[in-house]
Design an enzyme around this catalytic site. Structure first.
Site, PDB file in Angstrom:
ATOM      1  CE  LYS A  86      23.578  46.488 -33.539  1.00  0.00           C
ATOM      2  NZ  LYS A  86      22.119  46.739 -33.377  1.00  0.00           N
TER       3      LYS A  86
HETATM    4  C1  E4P Z   1      20.444  49.499 -32.440  1.00  0.00           C
HETATM    5  O1  E4P Z   1      21.518  49.263 -32.874  1.00  0.00           O
HETATM    6  C2  E4P Z   1      20.107  49.354 -31.002  1.00  0.00           C
HETATM    7  O2  E4P Z   1      20.220  48.006 -30.699  1.00  0.00           O
HETATM    8  C3  E4P Z   1      18.734  49.892 -30.735  1.00  0.00           C
HETATM    9  O3  E4P Z   1      18.594  51.148 -31.364  1.00  0.00           O
HETATM   10  C4  E4P Z   1      18.401  50.000 -29.270  1.00  0.00           C
HETATM   11  O4  E4P Z   1      17.173  50.667 -29.196  1.00  0.00           O
HETATM   12  P1  E4P Z   1      16.246  50.631 -27.904  1.00  0.00           P
HETATM   13  O5  E4P Z   1      16.961  51.380 -26.816  1.00  0.00           O
HETATM   14  O6  E4P Z   1      14.984  51.303 -28.333  1.00  0.00           O
HETATM   15  O7  E4P Z   1      16.031  49.188 -27.563  1.00  0.00           O
END
Ligand code: E4P
Length: 227
Positions: A86
Site C-alpha cells: 500500500k
Molecule cells: C484501509 O485500507 C484504510 O487504511 C482504512 O480502512 C481507513 O479506515 P479509517 O478511516 O477507519 O481509519
C-alpha cells in the site's frame, strides 16, 4: 467481491476467518499501532494465521519514492508474494507504484479521497485503489457516490485496477458498493459482524429449532436422530 479484514488483532482475525469467506487482511500504520506491539512482529503473526496464500496489504512509511520502493521490497521479503504494497496516492507514491508494478509487485494506491488520485494511481499501474468512504463523508462529500464515480472512471478507461473500498461505517455502504461491482472491500470486525445482524434472521432460525424440537423432542440434530 474480495472481502478483507481491516484489523490487526490476531484473535479477531482468527475468529473471522473461521466464520466468513475472507480473502485476507489489510493494515495501515494506525491499525498496526493499535495492537501496541512491534509492527513487523504483528505482520508476521498475521501471515502465520492466514497461511501463505491469503493476501496481506501492508503500507510503506517513507515519503519519498525511493524509500517507498525500499519498504515495498522489504515487505515482500517479509510476507511473501501474496502481499500487496500500500502506497499513499501522492506524487512520490505514483512514482513508487509505477516502478514496483513494473517489477511485477502488487500495489495499492491508498489514502484516496478524490477520483483524480484514483485515476493517477491506476494509470501508474496500481492493482488496487483504496478510497476511504467514511472519511470522504466526514469531509462533506458522499463516500459511496465518490467510489461509484471512481468505478466509472476505471471502467471507461479500461484500467485493470480494482477498487478496494475502505473506511466503512456500516454494512449498507458495503452492500451498495458490492451491487455496483467493486473488486474488493475491507471492513472492521464490527462492520463484518453487522452483515447478518438482523432480528428477522434470528427469529427464523429459532422457529426452525422449535419446529424440530416438536417433531423430535429427544434430539438436537439430524445426526443424533439418524444415529
Ligand atoms: C484501509 O485500507 C484504510 O487504511 C482504512 O480502512 C481507513 O479506515 P479509517 O478511516 O477507519 O481509519
Amino acid at each position: 467481491m474480495e472481502l478483507y479484514i481491516d484489523d490487526a488483532n490476531i484473535s479477531e482475525i482468527r475468529r473471522l476467518i473461521d466464520l466468513y469467506p475472507i480473502d485476507g487482511v489489510t493494515t495501515n500504520p494506525s491499525i498496526l499501532s493499535k495492537t501496541g506491539k512491534n509492527p513487523v512482529e504483528v505482520l508476521k503473526d498475521i501471515r502465520k494465521v492466514l497461511g501463505r496464500d491469503a493476501r496481506i496489504f501492508a503500507q510503506t512509511i517513507p515519503t519519498d519514492a525511493e524509500g517507498m520502493i525500499r519498504d515495498g521490497h522489504a515487505l515482500i521479503k517479509l510476507l511473501g508474494k501474496h502481499t500487496v504494497v500500500k502506497i499513499p496516492s501522492v506524487p512520490e507514491g505514483f512514482k513508487a507504484i509505477r516502478e514496483l508494478s513494473q517489477e511485477g509487485i502488487s500495489t495499492c494506491g491508498t489514502v484516496v479521497y478524490t477520483p483524480m488520485q484514483a485515476y493517477l494511481a491506476a494509470k501508474s499501474g496500481a492493482d488496487y485503489v483504496a478510497p476511504y468512504i467514511n472519511r470522504i463523508d466526514n469531509m462533506g462529500f458522499d463516500g459511496v457516490e465518490t467510489v461509484k464515480k471512481i468505478q466509472r472512471i476505471l471502467d471507461l478507461h479500461h484500467f485493470e485496477t480494482g477498487i478496494l473500498a475502505a473506511s466503512f461505517k456500516n454494512s449498507q455502504q458495503v452492500l451498495d458498493l458490492c451491487a455496483c461491482g467493486i473488486k474488493a472491500a475491507t471492513c472492521s470486525p464490527s462492520v463484518i459482524d453487522g452483515f447478518v445482524k438482523n432480528a428477522a434472521i434470528d427469529i427464523a432460525v429459532q422457529d426452525f429449532l422449535s419446529a424440530f424440537a416438536k417433531s423430535a423432542p429427544d434430539s438436537t440434530s439430524m445426526a443424533d436422530l439418524i444415529g
